[in-house]
Design a protein around this motif. Structure first.
Motif, PDB file in Angstrom:
ATOM      1  N   ALA C  38       0.915  -0.917   0.209  1.00  0.00           N
ATOM      2  CA  ALA C  38       0.060  -0.037  -0.091  1.00  0.00           C
ATOM      3  C   ALA C  38       0.854   1.911  -0.047  1.00  0.00           C
ATOM      4  CB  ALA C  38      -0.519   0.057   1.200  1.00  0.00           C
ATOM      5  N   CYS C  39       1.647   1.194   0.650  1.00  0.00           N
ATOM      6  CA  CYS C  39       2.737   2.661   0.558  1.00  0.00           C
ATOM      7  C   CYS C  39       3.557   2.756  -0.626  1.00  0.00           C
ATOM      8  CB  CYS C  39       3.848   2.345   2.120  1.00  0.00           C
ATOM      9  SG  CYS C  39       4.996   4.117   2.121  1.00  0.00           S
ATOM     10  N   ALA C  40       3.853   1.525  -1.151  1.00  0.00           N
ATOM     11  CA  ALA C  40       4.261   1.753  -2.532  1.00  0.00           C
ATOM     12  C   ALA C  40       3.080   2.125  -2.938  1.00  0.00           C
ATOM     13  CB  ALA C  40       5.097   0.403  -3.077  1.00  0.00           C
ATOM     14  N   ASP C  41       2.599   1.580  -3.433  1.00  0.00           N
ATOM     15  CA  ASP C  41       1.033   2.543  -4.583  1.00  0.00           C
ATOM     16  C   ASP C  41       0.854   4.015  -3.786  1.00  0.00           C
ATOM     17  OD1 ASP C  41      -1.304   1.461  -6.557  1.00  0.00           O
ATOM     18  OD2 ASP C  41      -2.082   2.790  -4.964  1.00  0.00           O
ATOM     19  N   ALA C  42       1.030   4.282  -2.659  1.00  0.00           N
ATOM     20  CA  ALA C  42       0.943   5.324  -2.671  1.00  0.00           C
ATOM     21  C   ALA C  42       1.337   6.461  -2.527  1.00  0.00           C
ATOM     22  CB  ALA C  42       0.357   5.792  -1.027  1.00  0.00           C
ATOM     23  N   CYS C  43       2.977   5.966  -2.228  1.00  0.00           N
ATOM     24  CA  CYS C  43       3.360   6.955  -2.571  1.00  0.00           C
ATOM     25  C   CYS C  43       4.331   7.815  -4.263  1.00  0.00           C
ATOM     26  CB  CYS C  43       5.723   6.170  -2.941  1.00  0.00           C
ATOM     27  SG  CYS C  43       5.825   6.776  -0.930  1.00  0.00           S
ATOM     28  N   LEU C  44       3.479   6.514  -5.135  1.00  0.00           N
ATOM     29  CA  LEU C  44       3.289   6.463  -6.847  1.00  0.00           C
ATOM     30  C   LEU C  44       2.379   7.641  -7.023  1.00  0.00           C
ATOM     31  CD1 LEU C  44       5.066   4.668  -8.895  1.00  0.00           C
ATOM     32  CD2 LEU C  44       2.899   3.486  -9.285  1.00  0.00           C
ATOM     33  N   THR C  58      12.635   0.121  -1.660  1.00  0.00           N
ATOM     34  CA  THR C  58      12.212  -0.489  -0.683  1.00  0.00           C
ATOM     35  C   THR C  58      11.003  -1.468  -0.240  1.00  0.00           C
ATOM     36  OG1 THR C  58      12.292   1.045   0.601  1.00  0.00           O
ATOM     37  CG2 THR C  58      14.528   0.364   0.345  1.00  0.00           C
ATOM     38  N   CYS C  59       9.655  -0.695  -0.231  1.00  0.00           N
ATOM     39  CA  CYS C  59       8.725  -1.277   0.135  1.00  0.00           C
ATOM     40  C   CYS C  59       7.669  -2.600  -1.092  1.00  0.00           C
ATOM     41  CB  CYS C  59       7.794  -0.172  -0.052  1.00  0.00           C
ATOM     42  SG  CYS C  59       7.517   1.115   1.245  1.00  0.00           S
ATOM     43  N   GLN C  60       8.456  -2.614  -2.252  1.00  0.00           N
ATOM     44  CA  GLN C  60       8.114  -3.849  -2.578  1.00  0.00           C
ATOM     45  C   GLN C  60       8.687  -4.877  -2.231  1.00  0.00           C
ATOM     46  OE1 GLN C  60       8.939  -2.021  -6.694  1.00  0.00           O
ATOM     47  NE2 GLN C  60       6.722  -0.781  -7.224  1.00  0.00           N
ATOM     48  N   ASP C  61      10.398  -4.774  -2.430  1.00  0.00           N
ATOM     49  CA  ASP C  61      11.169  -5.903  -2.183  1.00  0.00           C
ATOM     50  C   ASP C  61      10.600  -6.680  -0.412  1.00  0.00           C
ATOM     51  OD1 ASP C  61      13.347  -4.899  -3.781  1.00  0.00           O
ATOM     52  OD2 ASP C  61      14.635  -4.685  -2.582  1.00  0.00           O
ATOM     53  N   CYS C  62      10.561  -5.616   0.375  1.00  0.00           N
ATOM     54  CA  CYS C  62      10.047  -5.765   1.805  1.00  0.00           C
ATOM     55  C   CYS C  62       8.599  -6.961   1.828  1.00  0.00           C
ATOM     56  CB  CYS C  62       9.797  -4.338   2.474  1.00  0.00           C
ATOM     57  SG  CYS C  62      10.024  -5.211   4.398  1.00  0.00           S
ATOM     58  N   SER C  63       7.936  -5.798   1.449  1.00  0.00           N
ATOM     59  CA  SER C  63       6.676  -6.824   0.735  1.00  0.00           C
ATOM     60  C   SER C  63       6.919  -8.671   0.145  1.00  0.00           C
ATOM     61  CB  SER C  63       5.659  -6.307   0.077  1.00  0.00           C
ATOM     62  OG  SER C  63       4.370  -6.636  -0.350  1.00  0.00           O
ATOM     63  N   ASP C  64       7.406  -8.749  -0.917  1.00  0.00           N
ATOM     64  CA  ASP C  64       8.381  -9.769  -0.969  1.00  0.00           C
ATOM     65  C   ASP C  64       9.151 -10.222  -0.103  1.00  0.00           C
ATOM     66  OD1 ASP C  64       6.816  -9.751  -3.572  1.00  0.00           O
ATOM     67  OD2 ASP C  64       8.875  -8.501  -4.474  1.00  0.00           O
ATOM     68  N   GLU C  89      16.456 -13.789   8.695  1.00  0.00           N
ATOM     69  CA  GLU C  89      17.664 -12.622   8.835  1.00  0.00           C
ATOM     70  C   GLU C  89      17.198 -11.858   7.609  1.00  0.00           C
ATOM     71  OE1 GLU C  89      20.747 -15.685   8.595  1.00  0.00           O
ATOM     72  OE2 GLU C  89      21.149 -15.220  11.015  1.00  0.00           O
ATOM     73  N   ALA C  90      16.635 -12.322   6.858  1.00  0.00           N
ATOM     74  CA  ALA C  90      16.341 -11.692   5.012  1.00  0.00           C
ATOM     75  C   ALA C  90      14.900 -10.609   5.635  1.00  0.00           C
ATOM     76  CB  ALA C  90      16.251 -12.968   3.957  1.00  0.00           C
ATOM     77  N   CYS C  91      14.287 -11.369   6.370  1.00  0.00           N
ATOM     78  CA  CYS C  91      13.284 -10.173   6.656  1.00  0.00           C
ATOM     79  C   CYS C  91      13.038  -9.012   7.617  1.00  0.00           C
ATOM     80  CB  CYS C  91      11.795 -11.019   7.238  1.00  0.00           C
ATOM     81  SG  CYS C  91      10.570 -10.748   7.294  1.00  0.00           S
ATOM     82  N   ALA C  92      13.840  -9.599   8.912  1.00  0.00           N
ATOM     83  CA  ALA C  92      14.398  -8.487   9.941  1.00  0.00           C
ATOM     84  C   ALA C  92      15.227  -7.330   8.348  1.00  0.00           C
ATOM     85  CB  ALA C  92      15.029  -9.565  10.936  1.00  0.00           C
ATOM     86  N   GLN C  93      15.686  -8.057   7.904  1.00  0.00           N
ATOM     87  CA  GLN C  93      16.861  -6.716   7.175  1.00  0.00           C
ATOM     88  C   GLN C  93      16.289  -5.832   5.994  1.00  0.00           C
ATOM     89  OE1 GLN C  93      20.069  -5.861   7.166  1.00  0.00           O
ATOM     90  NE2 GLN C  93      21.130  -6.080   5.346  1.00  0.00           N
ATOM     91  N   ALA C  94      14.908  -7.348   5.727  1.00  0.00           N
ATOM     92  CA  ALA C  94      14.360  -6.217   4.893  1.00  0.00           C
ATOM     93  C   ALA C  94      13.625  -5.358   5.690  1.00  0.00           C
ATOM     94  CB  ALA C  94      13.616  -6.632   4.095  1.00  0.00           C
ATOM     95  N   CYS C  95      13.446  -5.144   6.886  1.00  0.00           N
ATOM     96  CA  CYS C  95      12.163  -4.421   7.597  1.00  0.00           C
ATOM     97  C   CYS C  95      13.002  -3.191   7.528  1.00  0.00           C
ATOM     98  CB  CYS C  95      11.685  -5.315   8.513  1.00  0.00           C
ATOM     99  SG  CYS C  95      10.258  -5.816   7.951  1.00  0.00           S
ATOM    100  N   ARG C  96      14.448  -3.443   8.289  1.00  0.00           N
ATOM    101  CA  ARG C  96      15.213  -2.377   8.591  1.00  0.00           C
ATOM    102  C   ARG C  96      15.245  -1.168   7.931  1.00  0.00           C
ATOM    103  NH1 ARG C  96      19.487  -5.070  10.086  1.00  0.00           N
ATOM    104  NH2 ARG C  96      18.221  -5.896  10.769  1.00  0.00           N
TER     105      ARG C  96
END
Lengths: 135, 135, 135, 135
Positions: C38-44, C58-64, C89-96
């Motif tokens: 939703a944030c990637a889309d709102a930014c768009l 980063t929102c798109q990557d984090c969502s995936d 670990e990848a998820c924590a990194q993406a969220c950070r």
């Protein structure tokens, strides 16, 4: 107030579908995707897995369609009603097929009973969206 | 011989759709999902990103529907024709909408031209599947 | 009681991670996936989209990553701790990464503020899981 | 020339990883995601499904991680090396675990042999990317 609701209320564009129905459907899609992934996995862990093959299959499909639908409905910028309609119809269909299959195992497996409930809720939320989207 | 083809030929169950059309559609779905993810991202990196908002949106939706469709068609155990039909219809629709939008930018952005091609191929592969699936 | 909680409690196998931390993380992953989409889309849809390119990315990557993580943690049958650890670990990194980027725009865009909150909650839930999973 | 290759060559931004290794990894991720979805489903259709529970589980996880990784690597705008590294490490791990499990069934099931091959190819492509990304 959930994050999904806050995201919708702070979106810069006009929301294209009635906000309450939209939020309910987004929420139901992600919830049903989770339940279906978990139910396919729980079935896989049961001693009578051989009786649950169709249930596992429909849960996997339903989870995939729900993720796609939940994401597409989460986007409001340059909303395309005919595309939304097509994916929400597929989602309602996937939830119906999967909910009916889970229901058949509800007496033997509590996770199937819970998953059938998640599917039905998502199917109804999809139907609600479809009733507001022009054909 | 691709992995997808080998996977289909070694499946223990009878394949429910004509194998050539099925393989072409599975391949086109994953290919189109990749192209659309890449095109949305390439558009985001362009100086005239403001002209490409709708293109980014339709690419994201198309990628999500293609992933779901490619996965569902990759499953042959307890195949449910009406569910396959619904998601392939949604996929054809998403590819049509996205292909048309990409086409509008094809003269200015090569990635939009390539993505339009991937969308059209996937739309045609979906239509081919739909012609073989009972309504 | 949420469907996710009921699904976990009715699973036939022993759950491999402390149930409270697991549920919190599954819930946070799906919630963050939705917020980030939703944030990637709102930014768009914002007038200053040119300032938000990295945020959209980063929102798109984090969502995936969140979708993959939420699904993997929803599975308890034949749980593989080292695979769970790697994706969490990848998820924590993406969220950070995504949370920090959204935070930078929080004063100008409420959706970025909300999304940063969803990212931080998911990052913390991932760290909690990592502290309980053997290295 | 594949669509993926054309998409990469027409991208407006500088590609952050050596193009040959990147393309090989993107291709391997989507290919492995398809093989793993198909193998989980083929296992589900086998008479000895009870022997294949762990194989189905690891295939599902691997497919989910490969989709996320293939998408993230397909994005070049505002590339974040540490996020790419984390997801590619998770992907290499998922492919290793799944490839080893499929290999154990390769003598009995051709689809497991083919899927093990797809997993190994993807694991190697991920390791190649990791060797070029700064730690």
């Amino acid at each position: 107030m959930t994050h999904a609701q806050q995201m919708l209320e702070t979106h810069p564009r006009t929301v294209s579908v009635e906000a309450g129905a939209l939020l309910a459907c987004i929420d139901a899609c992600f919830d049903c995707a989770q339940s279906c992934t978990a139910c396919a996995d729980a079935c896989l862990g049961e001693d009578d897995v051989g009786m649950l093959i169709r249930c596992i299959r429909t849960c996997q499909d339903c989870s995939d369609v729900c993720i796609a639908t939940g994401r597409i409905l989460s986007r409001q910028t340059e909303f395309v009603p005919e595309l939304a309609r097509a994916i929400v119809e597929a989602c309602a269909q996937a939830c119906r097929v999967c909910g009916e299959e889970c229901e058949r195992h509800a007496d033997h497996h509590e996770h199937c009973r819970v998953c059938a409930e998640a599917c039905r809720r998502c199917e109804e939320a999809c139907e609600e969206i479809l009733s507001t989207l022009a054909a």
